[in-house]
Design a protein around this motif. Structure first.
Motif, PDB file in Angstrom:
ATOM      1  N   ILE A  70     -26.269 -33.711 -45.769  1.00  0.00           N
ATOM      2  CA  ILE A  70     -25.233 -33.301 -46.714  1.00  0.00           C
ATOM      3  C   ILE A  70     -24.146 -34.366 -46.857  1.00  0.00           C
ATOM      4  O   ILE A  70     -23.497 -34.737 -45.874  1.00  0.00           O
ATOM      5  N   ALA A  71     -23.969 -34.848 -48.080  1.00  0.00           N
ATOM      6  CA  ALA A  71     -22.882 -35.790 -48.368  1.00  0.00           C
ATOM      7  C   ALA A  71     -21.664 -34.962 -48.763  1.00  0.00           C
ATOM      8  O   ALA A  71     -21.734 -34.111 -49.632  1.00  0.00           O
ATOM      9  N   MET A  72     -20.557 -35.244 -48.094  1.00  0.00           N
ATOM     10  CA  MET A  72     -19.392 -34.378 -48.202  1.00  0.00           C
ATOM     11  C   MET A  72     -18.125 -35.231 -48.343  1.00  0.00           C
ATOM     12  O   MET A  72     -17.976 -36.217 -47.628  1.00  0.00           O
ATOM     13  N   PRO A  73     -17.214 -34.830 -49.235  1.00  0.00           N
ATOM     14  CA  PRO A  73     -15.951 -35.577 -49.304  1.00  0.00           C
ATOM     15  C   PRO A  73     -15.099 -35.316 -48.061  1.00  0.00           C
ATOM     16  O   PRO A  73     -15.300 -34.318 -47.371  1.00  0.00           O
ATOM     17  N   GLY A  81     -19.314 -31.103 -38.173  1.00  0.00           N
ATOM     18  CA  GLY A  81     -19.514 -30.301 -39.379  1.00  0.00           C
ATOM     19  C   GLY A  81     -18.359 -29.365 -39.708  1.00  0.00           C
ATOM     20  O   GLY A  81     -18.565 -28.245 -40.172  1.00  0.00           O
ATOM     21  N   ILE A  82     -17.133 -29.831 -39.443  1.00  0.00           N
ATOM     22  CA  ILE A  82     -15.962 -28.970 -39.682  1.00  0.00           C
ATOM     23  C   ILE A  82     -15.086 -29.544 -40.795  1.00  0.00           C
ATOM     24  O   ILE A  82     -14.717 -30.719 -40.772  1.00  0.00           O
ATOM     25  N   SER A  83     -14.765 -28.702 -41.779  1.00  0.00           N
ATOM     26  CA  SER A  83     -13.958 -29.169 -42.904  1.00  0.00           C
ATOM     27  C   SER A  83     -12.489 -29.305 -42.514  1.00  0.00           C
ATOM     28  O   SER A  83     -11.918 -28.427 -41.880  1.00  0.00           O
ATOM     29  N   LEU A  84     -11.891 -30.448 -42.903  1.00  0.00           N
ATOM     30  CA  LEU A  84     -10.477 -30.693 -42.588  1.00  0.00           C
ATOM     31  C   LEU A  84      -9.647 -30.839 -43.872  1.00  0.00           C
ATOM     32  O   LEU A  84      -8.564 -31.400 -43.859  1.00  0.00           O
ATOM     33  N   ILE A  98     -18.860 -25.601 -40.753  1.00  0.00           N
ATOM     34  CA  ILE A  98     -19.811 -25.443 -41.851  1.00  0.00           C
ATOM     35  C   ILE A  98     -21.244 -25.616 -41.356  1.00  0.00           C
ATOM     36  O   ILE A  98     -22.161 -24.943 -41.796  1.00  0.00           O
ATOM     37  N   LYS A  99     -21.418 -26.505 -40.384  1.00  0.00           N
ATOM     38  CA  LYS A  99     -22.756 -26.724 -39.831  1.00  0.00           C
ATOM     39  C   LYS A  99     -23.314 -25.431 -39.240  1.00  0.00           C
ATOM     40  O   LYS A  99     -24.432 -25.012 -39.555  1.00  0.00           O
ATOM     41  N   GLU A 100     -22.517 -24.757 -38.416  1.00  0.00           N
ATOM     42  CA  GLU A 100     -22.984 -23.507 -37.786  1.00  0.00           C
ATOM     43  C   GLU A 100     -23.164 -22.399 -38.811  1.00  0.00           C
ATOM     44  O   GLU A 100     -24.117 -21.628 -38.755  1.00  0.00           O
ATOM     45  N   GLU A 101     -22.228 -22.330 -39.749  1.00  0.00           N
ATOM     46  CA  GLU A 101     -22.267 -21.310 -40.796  1.00  0.00           C
ATOM     47  C   GLU A 101     -23.549 -21.441 -41.639  1.00  0.00           C
ATOM     48  O   GLU A 101     -24.254 -20.459 -41.886  1.00  0.00           O
ATOM     49  N   LEU A 102     -23.862 -22.664 -42.051  1.00  0.00           N
ATOM     50  CA  LEU A 102     -25.070 -22.895 -42.858  1.00  0.00           C
ATOM     51  C   LEU A 102     -26.330 -22.627 -42.035  1.00  0.00           C
ATOM     52  O   LEU A 102     -27.286 -22.022 -42.521  1.00  0.00           O
ATOM     53  N   ALA A 103     -26.330 -23.101 -40.787  1.00  0.00           N
ATOM     54  CA  ALA A 103     -27.500 -22.915 -39.919  1.00  0.00           C
ATOM     55  C   ALA A 103     -27.820 -21.431 -39.761  1.00  0.00           C
ATOM     56  O   ALA A 103     -28.971 -21.007 -39.894  1.00  0.00           O
ATOM     57  N   LEU A 106     -29.077 -19.922 -43.080  1.00  0.00           N
ATOM     58  CA  LEU A 106     -30.381 -20.447 -43.526  1.00  0.00           C
ATOM     59  C   LEU A 106     -31.474 -20.229 -42.476  1.00  0.00           C
ATOM     60  O   LEU A 106     -32.623 -20.598 -42.695  1.00  0.00           O
ATOM     61  N   SER A 107     -31.072 -19.653 -41.329  1.00  0.00           N
ATOM     62  CA  SER A 107     -31.987 -19.482 -40.184  1.00  0.00           C
ATOM     63  C   SER A 107     -32.642 -20.798 -39.764  1.00  0.00           C
ATOM     64  O   SER A 107     -33.863 -20.888 -39.636  1.00  0.00           O
ATOM     65  N   VAL A 108     -31.811 -21.829 -39.603  1.00  0.00           N
ATOM     66  CA  VAL A 108     -32.297 -23.085 -39.018  1.00  0.00           C
ATOM     67  C   VAL A 108     -31.372 -23.422 -37.839  1.00  0.00           C
ATOM     68  O   VAL A 108     -30.342 -22.777 -37.661  1.00  0.00           O
ATOM     69  N   SER A 109     -31.754 -24.433 -37.071  1.00  0.00           N
ATOM     70  CA  SER A 109     -30.901 -24.836 -35.957  1.00  0.00           C
ATOM     71  C   SER A 109     -29.826 -25.803 -36.468  1.00  0.00           C
ATOM     72  O   SER A 109     -30.104 -26.605 -37.372  1.00  0.00           O
ATOM     73  N   PRO A 110     -28.622 -25.747 -35.898  1.00  0.00           N
ATOM     74  CA  PRO A 110     -27.566 -26.686 -36.319  1.00  0.00           C
ATOM     75  C   PRO A 110     -28.006 -28.152 -36.183  1.00  0.00           C
ATOM     76  O   PRO A 110     -27.525 -29.011 -36.920  1.00  0.00           O
ATOM     77  N   ASP A 111     -28.943 -28.433 -35.265  1.00  0.00           N
ATOM     78  CA  ASP A 111     -29.435 -29.808 -35.083  1.00  0.00           C
ATOM     79  C   ASP A 111     -30.220 -30.320 -36.282  1.00  0.00           C
ATOM     80  O   ASP A 111     -30.501 -31.513 -36.379  1.00  0.00           O
ATOM     81  N   GLN A 112     -30.615 -29.431 -37.178  1.00  0.00           N
ATOM     82  CA  GLN A 112     -31.391 -29.840 -38.352  1.00  0.00           C
ATOM     83  C   GLN A 112     -30.489 -30.256 -39.510  1.00  0.00           C
ATOM     84  O   GLN A 112     -30.965 -30.705 -40.544  1.00  0.00           O
ATOM     85  N   ILE A 113     -29.179 -30.093 -39.317  1.00  0.00           N
ATOM     86  CA  ILE A 113     -28.231 -30.375 -40.394  1.00  0.00           C
ATOM     87  C   ILE A 113     -27.315 -31.536 -39.999  1.00  0.00           C
ATOM     88  O   ILE A 113     -26.753 -31.552 -38.899  1.00  0.00           O
ATOM     89  N   HIS A 114     -27.199 -32.525 -40.884  1.00  0.00           N
ATOM     90  CA  HIS A 114     -26.319 -33.674 -40.621  1.00  0.00           C
ATOM     91  C   HIS A 114     -25.412 -33.935 -41.816  1.00  0.00           C
ATOM     92  O   HIS A 114     -25.843 -33.811 -42.962  1.00  0.00           O
ATOM     93  N   PHE A 115     -24.176 -34.314 -41.532  1.00  0.00           N
ATOM     94  CA  PHE A 115     -23.198 -34.592 -42.584  1.00  0.00           C
ATOM     95  C   PHE A 115     -22.871 -36.081 -42.639  1.00  0.00           C
ATOM     96  O   PHE A 115     -22.817 -36.743 -41.603  1.00  0.00           O
TER      97      PHE A 115
END
Length: 288
Positions: A70-73, A81-84, A98-103, A106-115
Motif C-alpha cells: 500500500i502506497a500511502m501519503p 502501519g499507523i496513520s499520523l 491501519i495494518k491490523e484493522e485491514l488484516a 480481510l482475514s489475512v495476517s498483518p505480516d502480509q501487508i506492507h506500507f
C-alpha cells in the motif's frame, strides 16, 4: 505457483489498485479497480470503502498466499502501519493501526501487508517495472499539484521531502509545481489557466517564455539539491512530465553549462507507478 500480489495506491480522494504480475513486473490490467473515497469521512466510511475495493481486486486469490502493498501519503508510521495525519484528510483514522484493522477485516495476517510512502512508491515502481530498471542510484521527481522527491539507493526508495526546502525567495514547490504556471501566466497576462495543458493552447511566444523560465528554475533545483545525491539518472513523473519536450532543450543547456552529465528519463507508467512500486516493495520485504 505465482505469488499473488495486490498493489494499492491510496490518495486523498481515491483508492486505486490492481493485481501485479511479479514475473513480468506489470499490472494485470483486467484486475484494475479505482474507487472514490471520502477521506474526510468517519473512520467506518473510510475502512468500508477501502475493504470493498480490496475485496474486488483480490477476488479468486487465496488469502493465505496474498501479499498487499500500500502506497500511502504521510505523515505515517510505515513500519507499523499507523496513520499520523492530523489535519484535513483521514483525520478520523489518526493514530489508528491501519495494518491490523485491514488484516482483521480481510482475514489475512498483518505480516502480509506492507506500507510505503507515496513518493517512494512512485520511484520503487519505476525501478521495479518502469524506465530505470537497470540503475542503482536514482533520483525521482514528481511534478504536479505538488512536488514529490525520492531517492533510490540500490536497496529502497526513500521520500526526500524537498518540497518545502528553501528556493529563491520561497520554497521549491512554489517554483516547480502546477501553481507556478498558473501564477506566472496570470502575472504576465492577467488571465487564468488551470495548468500546463491550458498553456499549450496559448501563443507560441507565451509558451516559449514560460517554459524557458520553468527550465531555469528546474535546472537550479537540480544543481542545488539533486546533485548532492550523486544519482546516475533522474526520472520525472507527474502531469508536468507530459510537457517535458517543451522545456527539455533549455534544461539540458543549463546542465551542460554546469558540466552535469545526468540522463533524464520520463515516466511511461505514470499513475501505475505507485501501484507497481507498492507491489515491488512488498515483494522485497516478504523475501527478507
Amino acid at each position: 505457483m505465482m505469488q499473488n500480489i495486490v498493489g494499492i495506491d491510496i490518495g486523498g480522494s481515491h483508492i486505486t489498485m490492481a493485481q501485479v504480475d511479479p514475473e513480468k513486473r506489470k499490472i494485470i490490467s483486467s484486475t484494475y479497480v479505482r474507487e472514490h473515497v471520502d477521506s474526510f469521512g468517519a473512520r467506518e466510511t473510510i475502512f468500508s470503502a477501502w475493504i470493498s475495493a480490496i475485496e474486488k481486486v483480490a477476488i479468486g486469490l487465496v488469502k493465505k498466499d496474498l501479499l498487499i502493498g500500500i502506497a500511502m501519503p504521510g505523515p505515517f508510521d510505515y513500519e507499523n502501519g499507523i496513520s499520523l495525519m492530523q489535519q484535513g484528510k483521514f483525520i478520523d483514522i489518526y493514530q489508528v493501526n491501519i495494518k491490523e484493522e485491514l488484516a482483521k477485516r480481510l482475514s489475512v495476517s498483518p505480516d502480509q501487508i506492507h506500507f510505503v510512502n507515496d513518493a517512494g512508491a512512485f520511484l520503487e515502481g519505476e525501478v521495479f517495472g518502469g524506465c530505470v530498471k537497470d540503475y542503482k542510484r536514482v533520483f525521482g521527481v514528481t511534478l504536479g499539484t505538488g512536488l514529490g522527491t525520492a531517492f533510490y539507493n540500490g536497496k529502497e526508495a526513500t521520500d526526500e521531502d524537498l518540497w518545502d526546502s528553501p528556493f529563491k525567495d520561497s520554497i521549491c514547490e512554489d517554483y516547480l509545481a502546477t501553481r507556478w504556471f498558473v501564477n506566472h501566466y496570470k502575472a504576465l497576462t492577467g488571465e487564468e489557466i488551470s495548468g500546463t495543458k491550458d498553456l499549450l493552447d496559448k501563443s507560441e511566444e507565451m509558451q516559449a517564455q514560460i517554459f524557458a523560465d520553468y527550465a531555469d528554475s528546474f535546472a537550479e533545483f537540480i544543481v542545488k539539491y539533486v546533485m548532492k545525491y550523486n544519482p546516475e539518472v533522474l526520472v520525472i513523473g507527474g502531469n508536468i512530465a507530459k510537457v517535458y519536450p517543451y522545456f527539455k532543450n533549455r534544461l539540458n543547456q543549463h546542465l551542460e553549462e554546469h558540466k552535469i552529465n545526468l540522463p533524464i528519463k520520463i515516466s511511461a507508467i505514470f499513475e501505475d507507478a505507485a501501484i507497481l512500486g507498492a507491489a515491488g516493495y512488498t515483494l522485497k520485504k516478504s523475501k527478507r
